[in-house]
Each structure stands twice: as structure tokens, then as C-alpha cells.
Design an enzyme around this catalytic site. Structure first.
Site, PDB file in Angstrom:
ATOM      1  N   SER A   1       2.834   1.987 -14.324  1.00  0.00           N
ATOM      2  CA  SER A   1       2.341   3.271 -13.826  1.00  0.00           C
ATOM      3  C   SER A   1       3.345   4.404 -14.005  1.00  0.00           C
ATOM      4  CB  SER A   1       1.943   3.139 -12.356  1.00  0.00           C
ATOM      5  OG  SER A   1       2.983   2.552 -11.600  1.00  0.00           O
TER       6      SER A   1
ATOM      7  N   HIS B   1      -4.089   1.289 -14.803  1.00  0.00           N
ATOM      8  CA  HIS B   1      -3.994   2.404 -15.756  1.00  0.00           C
ATOM      9  C   HIS B   1      -4.510   2.063 -17.145  1.00  0.00           C
ATOM     10  CE1 HIS B   1      -1.703   4.946 -12.995  1.00  0.00           C
ATOM     11  NE2 HIS B   1      -1.122   3.825 -12.617  1.00  0.00           N
TER      12      HIS B   1
ATOM     13  N   LYS C   1      -8.718   5.916 -10.842  1.00  0.00           N
ATOM     14  CA  LYS C   1      -7.993   6.501 -11.972  1.00  0.00           C
ATOM     15  C   LYS C   1      -8.976   6.858 -13.089  1.00  0.00           C
ATOM     16  CE  LYS C   1      -3.917   4.815  -9.982  1.00  0.00           C
ATOM     17  NZ  LYS C   1      -3.189   3.667  -9.526  1.00  0.00           N
TER      18      LYS C   1
HETATM   19  C1  LIG Z   1      -2.542   3.275  -8.356  1.00  0.00           C
HETATM   20  C2  LIG Z   1      -2.162   1.870  -8.482  1.00  0.00           C
HETATM   21  C3  LIG Z   1      -2.526   0.933  -7.515  1.00  0.00           C
HETATM   22  C4  LIG Z   1      -3.170   1.335  -6.221  1.00  0.00           C
HETATM   23  O1  LIG Z   1      -4.509   1.661  -6.395  1.00  0.00           O
HETATM   24  P1  LIG Z   1      -5.214   2.543  -5.283  1.00  0.00           P
HETATM   25  O2  LIG Z   1      -6.665   2.302  -5.505  1.00  0.00           O
HETATM   26  O3  LIG Z   1      -4.794   3.939  -5.542  1.00  0.00           O
HETATM   27  O4  LIG Z   1      -4.737   2.028  -3.961  1.00  0.00           O
HETATM   28  C5  LIG Z   1      -2.246  -0.374  -7.743  1.00  0.00           C
HETATM   29  N1  LIG Z   1      -1.589  -0.769  -8.859  1.00  0.00           N
HETATM   30  C6  LIG Z   1      -1.192   0.107  -9.785  1.00  0.00           C
HETATM   31  C7  LIG Z   1      -0.476  -0.380 -11.000  1.00  0.00           C
HETATM   32  C8  LIG Z   1      -1.458   1.450  -9.629  1.00  0.00           C
HETATM   33  O5  LIG Z   1      -1.045   2.331 -10.532  1.00  0.00           O
END
Ligand SMILES: *Cc1c(COP(=O)(O)O)cnc(C)c1O
Length: 396
Positions: free
Chosen positions: A184, A212, A244
Site C-alpha cells: 500500500s 490495491h 479502494k
Molecule cells: C486499506 C487496506 C486495508 C484496510 O481496508 P479497509 O477496508 O480500509 O479497512 C487492508 N489491507 C491493505 C493492504 C490496505 O491497503
């Protein structure tokens, strides 16, 4: 230990002194109705180059309309957990669609990616076992191993040889090998084929958190698993987030029917929590259809990434080797990252500074993210602004 209000005040002062105090910017609205319209903050439009809305679906009118229609039918809240009365046809249909999308037998919704990771690790790891993880994995994976009561072992970033060494020498048997699909904060793609094979050889569960990659990588947007051609046999625990590239909210785990059934019995973050609103599930379902049908979004995103990288190369701005929408510019200390972010902000560009502990000490950075809704002119404008704002050290 913080014993009194003065100690809390002192802790906050120390964070502030070290340029590590975190603060939120409050968005007033958007400068127009189109999906890529710039958020307005303090009365000024700021072109957003740090959201995770990679495909521009978060403000797509069809996704919003699906949310409104479903809210009229189902109301605002689910009213209970999935296992009580909160599970509706809207959730059920979305789970089936996500299973189909990922080529898995089954899928289970979670309220957030953070909770999905906690739940999977709770269900598949425990005391007397080790969870082996990439050193740069998302905080929720690290926390999940600790909450599960398992030993946490970490291998060097994306280093398969180090992972193999730690698998072979772990004190307690490794039950789960977990990795981000796309990291991320640095945009690198994990060596998932090698890691999946390694886990299989050692009888460990391979868990990939593709927050992602899903929607972005792979010909159909199926993420790192699709790009590497890996099914449930190779990656039995596939986590996806819906906030995302999907532009919505929530998360899911996809896998074989029994694995998902077991999760529903054991993942406390799925059991002891209210279901996400059915309207959100319906909106996510609409976003999934667009994500699958409108391949131009991925093509446009790829074109913007290429344009940004070429522009930075021409200006001598040092980037990493990332080919994903996450394009960090590593500056080193928190002060430089904050100063660069602020200079961009003052010029109308929103690029967040990422500091420790989110990234390792000495690697504070600007985290630029690209979206399919950015225009060529915006990408070019950002590159010019970066050339102005960056200290000389970031110029190659
Ligand atoms: C954003 C993210 C999460 C968390 O997801 P949310 O739905 O925002 O809680 C988990 N793992 C990774 C790699 C992320 O980038």
C-alpha cells in the site's frame, strides 16, 4: 504509560515536535458533479492525487443511484449482524458476484478490510503457531497475527528466499503465510506465485490481501491472483477491500466453500458486528458491474501511470520501480515529506505525506496515486508542481 492528562499533553507535544502529529483535512464538497471533480477544502479546489479511488467509481452517478434506490428499499442500517437478521438479498447477491469475479467458490463480506484481516487470522492461526508476513504488510495483518495469539515472524520485503528460510526455521509451525498483493505504501507487487508455491510446500495457508490490486491489475481487474493465474488452490485465502478501486465500502474474503463456511463460524469480526448497510452492498454490486464492463477505466489508468512516470523521468524526479497506481516519492525524513506536501497543497495539489510509523523510519515519502479520472493536463501539472516543490535530494 500515560497516567494523567498532563502526560497525554506531553505525548502530543512530543509528536508535534517530531513532525509526527496526524491531522485530518475536512472536505467541504466537490468542484463539480463529474466523478473526477476536485475536492474543495478551505474554499479552494485541490486536485486529488492521493485517494485510492483508482477507477473513479466512488462518485459515479450510477453507483450513487444504486445506493439511493437500495436505501429506499432496505433503509439506512442493517439492524443486526449477518448471523442474526442483517443478511439481505443485497448482501447475498454481492457475495455471489464477488465469488464469480474472483473465480472462487464462495465469498464472505466483512465491514472493513481491517476486520477481514483480523478475522481470517483469528480463524486460521492461533497459539503455538506462527504467522509469517512480509515486513511491509499492512498494519491490519500485523495486528491480526497478534490478536490471534500467534507468533509473528517477518521476512524481508518481497524476499522469497528469506521467507523460505524463516518457514524452515520457525520455532512454532507456520500456519499462515500472509502478504499484501500490492504494497500500500510503495506500490510494489508481491511475488505471489513463488510465495504461494512456498506455502503449499510447507502446508501453510497462503493469504493475500489484495486491497490495491483488485479492480486494477489483471486483464479483467481480478488483481494479482488473476495477473499471476493463481486460483484457490494456490491462494486459498484471498482478501479484497471494497473502499479502494470499487469506490464503495467494506471488504470480503474469497475461497473454497468450506473455507468460507469455516470463516463464518470462527471470524469474530464477522460474527460480533452489525452487517454493512444493504444499500452499501447494492452500491458495491453496481460498482463491480462497472469495474467488469468498463475495461477502459483500467486502460486509462495505465495510460496516466505511464504519463506520470515519463514526466517525472524527464524532470529528473526519482521514482521507485512501481508500475501500479501507487507512485511514492521517498524523501527520507518526515520534515521534508511534510514540507513538500504543504508546498503542493499551497499550489492546489493534494498529495499526502506518509511518515513513520506507517512507513519505516528514514523513508518518509509523498504517496502519489493515479486515477482513471485524472486528465493528461492534471498529470502534467502535478509533475511540474513536483519539480518545483521537491528538495534537490529527490531529483535524480
Ligand atoms: C486499506 C487496506 C486495508 C484496510 O481496508 P479497509 O477496508 O480500509 O479497512 C487492508 N489491507 C491493505 C493492504 C490496505 O491497503
Amino acid at each position: 504509560m500515560l497516567r494523567d492528562p498532563q502526560a497525554v499533553r506531553a505525548a502530543l507535544d512530543a509528536l508535534s515536535r517530531d513532525h509526527l502529529l496526524r491531522a485530518r483535512r475536512c472536505v467541504d464538497g466537490f468542484d463539480g458533479d463529474e466523478a473526477g471533480a476536485a475536492p474543495v477544502v478551505d474554499g479552494l479546489a485541490r486536485v486529488n492525487f492521493c485517494s485510492n479511488d483508482y477507477l473513479g467509481l466512488a462518485r459515479d452517478p450510477r453507483v450513487a443511484a444504486a445506493l439511493i434506490d437500495a436505501a429506499k428499499r432496505w433503509g439506512a442500517g442493517a439492524g443486526a449482524a449477518h448471523l442474526v437478521t442483517g443478511h439481505t438479498q443485497a448482501h447475498h447477491a454481492l457475495e455471489a458476484a464477488l465469488a464469480d469475479f474472483t473465480g472462487r467458490e464462495s465469498a464472505l463480506l466483512f465491514s472493513t478490510g481491517y476486520m477481514a484481516n483480523l478475522g481470517v487470522l483469528q480463524a486460521f492461526a492461533g497459539r503455538g503457531e506462527t504467522v509469517l508476513q512480509d515486513r511491509l504488510n499492512h498494519a491490519s495483518l500485523i495486528d491480526g497475527a497478534q490478536l490471534a495469539g500467534a507468533k509473528l515472524a517477518r521476512y524481508a520485503h518481497a524476499d522469497v528466499a528469506d521467507a523460505a528460510h524463516r518457514l524452515a526455521t520457525a520455532e512454532a509451525p507456520v500456519s499462515v503465510l500472509a502478504t499484501d498483493g500490492v504494497f500500500s505504501m510503495d506500490g510494489a507487487v508481491a511475488p505471489v506465485s513463488e510465495l504461494a508455491a512456498l506455502a503449499k510446500r510447507h502446508g501453510a495457508w497462503c493469504m493475500v490481501d489484495d486491497a490495491h490490486g483488485l479492480g486494477v491489475l489483471g486483464a479483467q481487474g481480478g488483481g494479482v491472483a488473476e495477473a499471476a493465474g493463481l486460483g484457490a488452490d494456490d491462494i486459498p485465502l484471498l482478501v479484497g477491500t471494497l473502499g479502494k478501486a470499487f469506490g464503495s465500502f467494506g471488504a470480503f474474503v474469497a475461497g473454497d466453500r468450506d473455507v468460507i463456511q469455516f470463516l463464518l463460524q470462527r471470524a469474530r469480526t464477522a460474527i460480533y458486528t452489525t452487517a454493512i448497510p444493504a444499500a452499501v452492498a447494492a452500491a458495491t454490486h453496481a460498482a463491480l458491474r462497472l469495474l467488469r464492463e468498463e475495461g477502459w477505466r483500467r486502460e486509462q489508468l495505465a495510460a496516466r501511470i505511464a504519463r506520470f512516470r515519463a514526466g517525472c523521468a524527464a524532470q529528473g524526479i526519482a521514482l521507485t520501480t512501481s508500475t501500479t497506481p501507487i507512485q511514492p516519492i521517498v524523501l527520507g525524513d518526515a520534515t521534508s515529506a511534510l514540507a513538500a506536501s504543504q508546498a503542493l497543497w499551497d499550489a492546489g495539489w493534494w498529495v499526502s505525506a506518509i511518515r513513520p510509523p506507517t512507513v519505516p523510519r528514514g523513508t518518509a515519502r509523498l504517496r502519489v496515486t493515479l486515477s482513471a479520472t485524472h486528465t493528461d493536463a492534471q498529470v502534467d501539472g502535478l509533475v511540474d508542481a513536483l519539480a518545483q516543490a521537491l528538495p534537490d535530494m529527490a531529483q535524480a
